[in-house]
Design a protein around this motif. Structure first.
Motif, PDB file in Angstrom:
ATOM      1  N   TYR A 139       0.840  -1.200   0.000  1.00 41.74           N
ATOM      2  CA  TYR A 139       0.000   0.000   0.000  1.00 41.74           C
ATOM      3  C   TYR A 139       0.874   1.248   0.000  1.00 41.74           C
ATOM      4  O   TYR A 139       1.762   1.405   0.839  1.00 41.74           O
ATOM      5  N   ASN A 140       0.616   2.111  -0.958  1.00 49.70           N
ATOM      6  CA  ASN A 140       1.311   3.392  -1.044  1.00 49.70           C
ATOM      7  C   ASN A 140       0.398   4.446  -0.420  1.00 49.70           C
ATOM      8  O   ASN A 140      -0.579   4.889  -1.033  1.00 49.70           O
ATOM      9  N   LYS A 141       0.706   4.824   0.820  1.00 46.62           N
ATOM     10  CA  LYS A 141      -0.164   5.762   1.529  1.00 46.62           C
ATOM     11  C   LYS A 141      -0.150   7.145   0.874  1.00 46.62           C
ATOM     12  O   LYS A 141      -1.151   7.877   0.918  1.00 46.62           O
ATOM     13  N   THR A 142       0.959   7.488   0.270  1.00 47.00           N
ATOM     14  CA  THR A 142       1.078   8.807  -0.363  1.00 47.00           C
ATOM     15  C   THR A 142       0.109   8.949  -1.530  1.00 47.00           C
ATOM     16  O   THR A 142      -0.528   9.997  -1.709  1.00 47.00           O
ATOM     17  N   THR A 143      -0.029   7.886  -2.309  1.00 48.64           N
ATOM     18  CA  THR A 143      -0.929   7.931  -3.473  1.00 48.64           C
ATOM     19  C   THR A 143      -2.282   7.291  -3.185  1.00 48.64           C
ATOM     20  O   THR A 143      -3.234   7.472  -3.956  1.00 48.64           O
ATOM     21  N   GLY A 144      -2.346   6.502  -2.091  1.00 43.73           N
ATOM     22  CA  GLY A 144      -3.597   5.821  -1.756  1.00 43.73           C
ATOM     23  C   GLY A 144      -3.870   4.623  -2.642  1.00 43.73           C
ATOM     24  O   GLY A 144      -5.020   4.188  -2.763  1.00 43.73           O
ATOM     25  N   GLN A 145      -2.829   4.055  -3.255  1.00 44.02           N
ATOM     26  CA  GLN A 145      -3.003   2.938  -4.182  1.00 44.02           C
ATOM     27  C   GLN A 145      -2.348   1.661  -3.647  1.00 44.02           C
ATOM     28  O   GLN A 145      -1.375   1.713  -2.892  1.00 44.02           O
ATOM     29  N   TYR A 146      -2.914   0.526  -4.073  1.00 49.01           N
ATOM     30  CA  TYR A 146      -2.376  -0.783  -3.709  1.00 49.01           C
ATOM     31  C   TYR A 146      -1.685  -1.422  -4.913  1.00 49.01           C
ATOM     32  O   TYR A 146      -2.174  -1.332  -6.051  1.00 49.01           O
ATOM     33  N   ASN A 147      -0.574  -2.066  -4.625  1.00 51.93           N
ATOM     34  CA  ASN A 147       0.100  -2.941  -5.596  1.00 51.93           C
ATOM     35  C   ASN A 147       0.324  -2.291  -6.964  1.00 51.93           C
ATOM     36  O   ASN A 147       0.053  -2.879  -8.019  1.00 51.93           O
ATOM     37  N   SER A 148       0.815  -1.074  -6.935  1.00 56.15           N
ATOM     38  CA  SER A 148       1.099  -0.381  -8.194  1.00 56.15           C
ATOM     39  C   SER A 148       2.294   0.550  -8.018  1.00 56.15           C
ATOM     40  O   SER A 148       2.588   0.996  -6.902  1.00 56.15           O
ATOM     41  N   LEU A 149       2.959   0.832  -9.126  1.00 54.33           N
ATOM     42  CA  LEU A 149       4.102   1.742  -9.089  1.00 54.33           C
ATOM     43  C   LEU A 149       3.624   3.189  -9.178  1.00 54.33           C
ATOM     44  O   LEU A 149       2.606   3.478  -9.826  1.00 54.33           O
ATOM     45  N   PRO A 150       4.341   4.104  -8.538  1.00 51.57           N
ATOM     46  CA  PRO A 150       3.978   5.525  -8.654  1.00 51.57           C
ATOM     47  C   PRO A 150       4.148   6.009 -10.097  1.00 51.57           C
ATOM     48  O   PRO A 150       4.938   5.460 -10.868  1.00 51.57           O
ATOM     49  N   ASP A 151       3.414   7.044 -10.443  1.00 51.75           N
ATOM     50  CA  ASP A 151       3.499   7.592 -11.803  1.00 51.75           C
ATOM     51  C   ASP A 151       4.758   8.421 -12.007  1.00 51.75           C
ATOM     52  O   ASP A 151       5.207   8.620 -13.137  1.00 51.75           O
ATOM     53  N   LYS A 152       5.325   8.913 -10.900  1.00 55.04           N
ATOM     54  CA  LYS A 152       6.518   9.752 -11.023  1.00 55.04           C
ATOM     55  C   LYS A 152       7.465   9.511  -9.856  1.00 55.04           C
ATOM     56  O   LYS A 152       7.083   8.931  -8.832  1.00 55.04           O
ATOM     57  N   ALA A 153       8.692   9.957 -10.037  1.00 57.25           N
ATOM     58  CA  ALA A 153       9.699   9.801  -8.989  1.00 57.25           C
ATOM     59  C   ALA A 153       9.353  10.683  -7.793  1.00 57.25           C
ATOM     60  O   ALA A 153       8.703  11.723  -7.928  1.00 57.25           O
ATOM     61  N   GLY A 154       9.789  10.232  -6.612  1.00 58.19           N
ATOM     62  CA  GLY A 154       9.527  11.008  -5.406  1.00 58.19           C
ATOM     63  C   GLY A 154       9.655  10.154  -4.162  1.00 58.19           C
ATOM     64  O   GLY A 154       9.979   8.957  -4.227  1.00 58.19           O
ATOM     65  N   ASP A 155       9.401  10.772  -3.013  1.00 61.98           N
ATOM     66  CA  ASP A 155       9.444  10.054  -1.740  1.00 61.98           C
ATOM     67  C   ASP A 155       8.038   9.595  -1.376  1.00 61.98           C
ATOM     68  O   ASP A 155       7.091  10.402  -1.380  1.00 61.98           O
ATOM     69  N   TYR A 156       7.918   8.319  -1.032  1.00 61.59           N
ATOM     70  CA  TYR A 156       6.602   7.748  -0.759  1.00 61.59           C
ATOM     71  C   TYR A 156       6.604   6.980   0.567  1.00 61.59           C
ATOM     72  O   TYR A 156       7.619   6.401   0.964  1.00 61.59           O
ATOM     73  N   GLU A 157       5.454   7.000   1.220  1.00 61.37           N
ATOM     74  CA  GLU A 157       5.274   6.217   2.450  1.00 61.37           C
ATOM     75  C   GLU A 157       4.622   4.897   2.065  1.00 61.37           C
ATOM     76  O   GLU A 157       3.489   4.870   1.574  1.00 61.37           O
ATOM     77  N   ILE A 158       5.358   3.824   2.294  1.00 59.23           N
ATOM     78  CA  ILE A 158       4.930   2.503   1.834  1.00 59.23           C
ATOM     79  C   ILE A 158       4.607   1.592   3.024  1.00 59.23           C
ATOM     80  O   ILE A 158       5.290   1.609   4.047  1.00 59.23           O
ATOM     81  N   TYR A 159       3.560   0.793   2.844  1.00 57.56           N
ATOM     82  CA  TYR A 159       3.210  -0.258   3.805  1.00 57.56           C
ATOM     83  C   TYR A 159       3.284  -1.591   3.062  1.00 57.56           C
ATOM     84  O   TYR A 159       2.411  -1.888   2.233  1.00 57.56           O
ATOM     85  N   ALA A 160       4.336  -2.347   3.326  1.00 60.19           N
ATOM     86  CA  ALA A 160       4.470  -3.672   2.713  1.00 60.19           C
ATOM     87  C   ALA A 160       3.951  -4.694   3.723  1.00 60.19           C
ATOM     88  O   ALA A 160       4.464  -4.796   4.838  1.00 60.19           O
ATOM     89  N   MET A 161       2.925  -5.439   3.330  1.00 65.02           N
ATOM     90  CA  MET A 161       2.253  -6.342   4.267  1.00 65.02           C
ATOM     91  C   MET A 161       2.307  -7.792   3.783  1.00 65.02           C
ATOM     92  O   MET A 161       2.264  -8.057   2.583  1.00 65.02           O
ATOM     93  N   LYS A 162       2.382  -8.674   4.741  1.00 65.27           N
ATOM     94  CA  LYS A 162       2.429 -10.105   4.428  1.00 65.27           C
ATOM     95  C   LYS A 162       1.609 -10.867   5.458  1.00 65.27           C
ATOM     96  O   LYS A 162       1.689 -10.579   6.654  1.00 65.27           O
ATOM     97  N   TYR A 163       0.835 -11.830   4.987  1.00 65.90           N
ATOM     98  CA  TYR A 163       0.127 -12.715   5.922  1.00 65.90           C
ATOM     99  C   TYR A 163       0.478 -14.157   5.597  1.00 65.90           C
ATOM    100  O   TYR A 163       0.261 -14.625   4.478  1.00 65.90           O
ATOM    101  N   ASP A 164       1.036 -14.837   6.602  1.00 63.64           N
ATOM    102  CA  ASP A 164       1.398 -16.249   6.466  1.00 63.64           C
ATOM    103  C   ASP A 164       0.278 -17.075   7.085  1.00 63.64           C
ATOM    104  O   ASP A 164       0.074 -17.039   8.305  1.00 63.64           O
ATOM    105  N   VAL A 165      -0.446 -17.800   6.255  1.00 66.53           N
ATOM    106  CA  VAL A 165      -1.608 -18.556   6.718  1.00 66.53           C
ATOM    107  C   VAL A 165      -1.208 -19.649   7.704  1.00 66.53           C
ATOM    108  O   VAL A 165      -1.874 -19.859   8.724  1.00 66.53           O
ATOM    109  N   SER A 166      -0.117 -20.354   7.419  1.00 72.16           N
ATOM    110  CA  SER A 166       0.293 -21.469   8.279  1.00 72.16           C
ATOM    111  C   SER A 166       0.747 -21.002   9.659  1.00 72.16           C
ATOM    112  O   SER A 166       0.487 -21.658  10.667  1.00 72.16           O
ATOM    113  N   ASP A 167       1.413 -19.847   9.718  1.00 69.68           N
ATOM    114  CA  ASP A 167       1.909 -19.332  11.000  1.00 69.68           C
ATOM    115  C   ASP A 167       0.922 -18.401  11.696  1.00 69.68           C
ATOM    116  O   ASP A 167       1.170 -17.976  12.831  1.00 69.68           O
ATOM    117  N   LYS A 168      -0.159 -18.039  10.994  1.00 70.69           N
ATOM    118  CA  LYS A 168      -1.156 -17.100  11.544  1.00 70.69           C
ATOM    119  C   LYS A 168      -0.464 -15.812  11.987  1.00 70.69           C
ATOM    120  O   LYS A 168      -0.657 -15.320  13.088  1.00 70.69           O
TER     121      LYS A 168
END
Length: 340
Positions: free
Chosen positions: A299-328
């Motif tokens: 999630y790119n909080k700066t652009t409000g978009q999920y799973n996509s590249l920004p349209d232009k160069a710059g500094d972005y606040e990113i949330y990289a998330m992972k859920y492991d089903v087996s480990d809960k």
């Protein structure tokens, strides 16, 4: 003849002391570890034979060194206590006879002698039992990551055993019983249990689970109402191109995660690791990426978009998330990233 017996008594590996102190506990530990491996066969976190051998080798090697230390100290103390009679054999013989008579006249002397041997063995084994109990407590109250020390308090529960060995050792040594090993072993095991137990006082990254509410909308999944939360704030972590780094770990070992898994599987914002576009992997920290099938969401909080590249160069606040089903286990890696 006397010299030969003396050498035999002071031979570490031939002494009965060595078998009581090292061999018996080591065999018990190997049996316990094999049982633990068998028990883990049905779990996702399976213990392999290679891991078992390596772990047992390290633990037994450490215990071997500790055993040698205890035996050497015990022999030295024994030699020290008998030094005052060394120059006078007649006095020594008389003293020995008096001691033997005193022991024989002592009520239940055989019971005391055998009891102190058993207590010594139990004292040594108590360290291993404490470590084995740690695994049991961890099953009841699982700890993860840097919080693994929180259950070390269990070591303090075994402190009465070496303390009893020390007290009775001094008591019966005055009578004439050979209890030096009880005293030495008791002090060393008590010290180790005390030190290991204090690990539970080490500050951890545990946080109130309510803190997860700040990330519920970003996660875009049905999070359980309870769980264990850990928040780690770092300047930079392993990847230098990611700054103002924060790791949020949520563990749901004892929680019902059916709704969570279902909402992730049905969400357009979560994708399996095998389906992630290669261009998006620049946002996945090296410590977060795994070949195991897990769900990811960027999630790119700066652009409000999920799973996509920004349209232009710059500094972005990113949330990289992972859920492991087996480990809960839900991981959220929050950081600033300079996209070029």
């Amino acid at each position: 003849m006397k010299s030969t017996n003396s050498k035999k008594d002071n031979n570490v590996f031939k002494s009965r002391f060595f078998s009581e102190l090292f061999v018996i506990p080591s065999i018990m530990w190997i049996i316990l570890s094999i049982l633990a491996m068998i028990d883990s066969m049905d779990s996702t976190d399976k213990l392999t034979i290679g891991e078992l051998i390596m772990t047992d080798f390290v633990i037994i090697l450490i215990w071997f060194v500790i055993s040698i230390l205890i035996i050497k100290v015990s022999f030295r103390l024994k030699k020290l206590f008998s030094k005052k009679n060394k120059d006078n054999d007649e006095v020594k013989i008389v003293e020995n006879k008096k001691t033997i008579m005193k022991i024989e006249e002592y009520p239940h002397s055989r019971f005391v002698k055998n009891g102190m041997i058993i207590l010594f063995i139990v004292t040594i084994v108590s360290l291993w039992l404490a470590l084995a109990s740690l695994f049991i407590v961890d099953e009841i109250s699982p700890q993860h990551g840097f919080n693994f020390t929180k259950n070390m308090w269990i070591c303090w529960c075994f402190l009465p055993i070496p303390i009893l060995s020390i007290i009775l050792g001094f008591k019966y040594k005055k009578v004439g019983f050979k209890c030096t090993k009880n005293i030495v072993g008791g002090f060393i095991i008590a010290f180790l249990l005390l030190v290991y137990g204090t690990f539970c006082l080490i500050p951890t990254f545990s946080a109130n689970y309510d803190e997860i509410d700040k990330y519920r909308d970003i996660v875009d999944a049905e999070l359980p109402s309870n769980g264990k939360l850990e928040i780690q704030n770092w300047g930079t972590y392993f990847d230098e191109d990611k700054t103002e780094y924060t790791i949020i770990n949520a563990y749901y070992d004892k929680e019902n995660v059916i709704d969570l898994v279902s909402s992730i599987e049905n969400s357009n914002n979560w994708i399996l690791s095998k389906d992630i576009k290669s261009v998006l992997r620049i946002f996945i920290p090296s410590t977060l990426y795994s070949d195991v099938d897990a769900y990811y969401s960027i999630y790119n909080k700066t652009t409000g978009q999920y799973n996509s590249l920004p349209d232009k160069a710059g500094d972005y606040e990113i949330y990289a998330m992972k859920y492991d089903v087996s480990d809960k286990h839900l991981e959220i890696h929050k950081f600033k990233y300079s996209y070029k």
